[in-house]
Design an enzyme around this catalytic site. Structure first.
Site, PDB file in Angstrom:
ATOM      1  N   TYR A  64     -10.825  -0.827  10.854  1.00 51.95           N
ATOM      2  CA  TYR A  64     -12.051  -0.338  10.193  1.00 51.95           C
ATOM      3  C   TYR A  64     -12.449  -1.182   8.990  1.00 51.95           C
ATOM      4  O   TYR A  64     -13.486  -0.946   8.409  1.00 51.95           O
ATOM      5  CB  TYR A  64     -11.918   1.140   9.785  1.00 51.95           C
ATOM      6  N   LYS A  65     -11.599  -2.146   8.594  1.00 55.55           N
ATOM      7  CA  LYS A  65     -11.946  -2.976   7.427  1.00 55.55           C
ATOM      8  C   LYS A  65     -12.710  -4.203   7.917  1.00 55.55           C
ATOM      9  O   LYS A  65     -13.862  -4.095   8.335  1.00 55.55           O
ATOM     10  CB  LYS A  65     -10.679  -3.354   6.667  1.00 55.55           C
ATOM     11  N   ASP A  71       2.213  -5.936   7.568  1.00 54.34           N
ATOM     12  CA  ASP A  71       0.991  -5.136   7.613  1.00 54.34           C
ATOM     13  C   ASP A  71      -0.185  -6.089   7.371  1.00 54.34           C
ATOM     14  O   ASP A  71      -0.268  -6.740   6.318  1.00 54.34           O
ATOM     15  CB  ASP A  71       1.074  -4.043   6.532  1.00 54.34           C
ATOM     16  N   ARG A 130     -13.013  -4.100  -7.149  1.00 58.40           N
ATOM     17  CA  ARG A 130     -12.748  -4.960  -5.978  1.00 58.40           C
ATOM     18  C   ARG A 130     -14.042  -5.367  -5.303  1.00 58.40           C
ATOM     19  O   ARG A 130     -14.946  -4.536  -5.106  1.00 58.40           O
ATOM     20  CB  ARG A 130     -11.934  -4.209  -4.920  1.00 58.40           C
ATOM     21  N   PHE A 134       0.859  -1.181   0.000  1.00 59.76           N
ATOM     22  CA  PHE A 134       0.000   0.000   0.000  1.00 59.76           C
ATOM     23  C   PHE A 134       0.903   1.242   0.000  1.00 59.76           C
ATOM     24  O   PHE A 134       1.846   1.333   0.797  1.00 59.76           O
ATOM     25  CB  PHE A 134      -0.893  -0.020   1.252  1.00 59.76           C
TER      26      PHE A 134
END
Ligand SMILES: Cc1ncc(COP(=O)(O)O)c(C=O)c1O
Length: 397
Positions: free
Chosen positions: A209-210, A184, A356, A113
């Protein structure tokens, strides 16, 4: 067995929406609104500052860390929550570098990322011109783990394609070369079983939060292996990571173990929402979640490939090599995703051409996956995406 009908009922999903974006932002746990409201009114409102002790606010970062730890194979007392993931990346890599003072290279890959790469670039600039961020293709990482590499920093599951690195093998190879590892887990925690302890990982970071459903802006987490936790020196040496914050000493002495990775005042409102989400996770077994996730992604890929030949699979075909998301390439993917969202199927788009779809067994089932394919098929076969309103790029894609 995890009761997925029960977990689904614990989320407040809008009527008629099929939510395939929990890999980006999880939905609202039903209990979160009352929980947060109680925290605001009964704790903040009535207890005022005494809430830090009386309501246990100060212990929330480690309490939540232990609950997340169960999902990622971390021993109790090795995970703490707080700050944002970008900050936790900084903290982990800075501490990892200090463990290898004679080496100056951080190795990462081009599938990482961007924020992770930006953060390390900034950190290395502050350390001096001898430091180097070496970015290689994901498939070339193993060949580049050499004896000059101080830190290997990778995201386990690629945010665009869902491709997974082999954490155990790469960590072993890194250790054999004297390299410290930082993983990560943004797209791993709550998505796939992770075994930090079994993989002998040094540092890991992630967000809540995912897949963990803690809400927009929910705090990040950091893991430090217990064999290192009392030796590492936090670069972000804030007062709440001090051995005795309320002694207000002028010199910094790190707190014991994972406590030293705390920085400043924790976001209690967000942590309260996250604790409601973790109540649902407490009902789930990661092996069941993984089995159901594989069923859902296999079904989705087979049906989409059968009915939408314009879409090209961008995720690994072998389910053992991908996380809990499926990505397809399509030149007009942005417009196609907007058309899907307009019809209640929410996924997202990553430039230049990736659509996605996240599969989150706690609240997505086979009927949802089948219905999403029907709607997508209608959009593709009838070119419903080819409308001007779907081509205007918004700020967040
Ligand atoms: C793999 C990965 N790392 C880092 C980040 C940045 O996280 P934050 O915005 O919480 O700092 C994200 C955000 O989506 C991510 O997916």
């Amino acid at each position: 067995m995890t009761d997925f009908a029960a977990t689904k009922a614990m989320f407040d999903l809008p009527e008629g929406v099929i939510y395939l974006d929990g890999n980006s932002l999880g939905p609202l746990p039903r209990a979160a609104s009352d929980r947060v409201n109680d925290m605001l009114v009964k704790e903040w409102g009535q207890m005022l500052i005494t809430g830090w002790n009386k309501a246990g606010w100060m212990a929330l970062p480690t309490g939540l860390g232990d609950r997340i730890g169960r999902l990622i194979g971390a021993e109790p007392g090795t995970v703490v929550t707080g700050d944002t993931l970008s900050i936790k990346v900084y903290q982990a890599v800075a501490s990892a570098l200090e463990l290898c003072p004679d080496r100056k290279v951080v190795l990462s890959d081009s599938g990482n990322f961007p924020s992770d790469l930006y953060i390390v670039d900034g950190l290395l600039r502050s350390l001096g011109p001898d430091y180097e961020l070496r970015v290689v293709a994901p498939e070339d990482v193993a060949a580049h783990i050499t004896e000059d590499v101080a830190v290997l920093m990778l995201t386990e599951v690629d945010y665009r394609s869902g491709r997974m690195h082999d954490m155990k093998a790469l960590t072993e190879l890194a250790h054999a070369n004297g390299t410290v590892t930082v993983w990560d887990l943004a797209h791993s925690a709550g998505a796939i079983p992770v075994d930090l302890s079994g993989c002998n990982t040094d540092f890991a970071v992630g967000c809540t939060y995912k897949y963990l459903n803690g809400g927009p802006g929910a705090p990040a987490f950091i893991y430090v292996a217990p064999r290192l936790a009392d030796h590492v020196r936090p670069a972000l040496s804030g007062w709440l990571g001090h051995e005795a914050p309320f002694a207000f000493d002028l010199d910094y002495r790190p707190g014991s173990g994972i406590e030293r990775m705390r920085v400043g005042t924790p976001p209690i409102i967000q942590m309260t929402a996250l604790s409601a989400a973790m109540d649902i996770w407490d009902m789930a077994d990661m092996a069941d979640v993984r089995a159901k996730s594989i069923n859902l992604t296999e079904l989705f890929i087979a049906r989409v490939e059968a009915s939408c030949p314009e879409l090209e699979l961008a995720s690994p075909r072998d389910p053992n090599l991908r996380g809990s998301q499926v990505s397809f390439r399509f030149a007009d993917g942005y417009a196609a995703m907007q058309a899907l969202i307009a019809r209640g199927v929410i996924g997202d788009f990553r430039a230049p051409d990736i659509m996605r779809f996240g599969f989150t067994p706690l609240y997505i089932d086979e009927q949802d996956a089948e219905r999403a394919v029907e709607i997508l098929t209608d959009i593709m076969q009838n070119r419903l995406w080819d409308a001007p309103e779907y081509k205007v790029r918004q700020r967040v894609t």
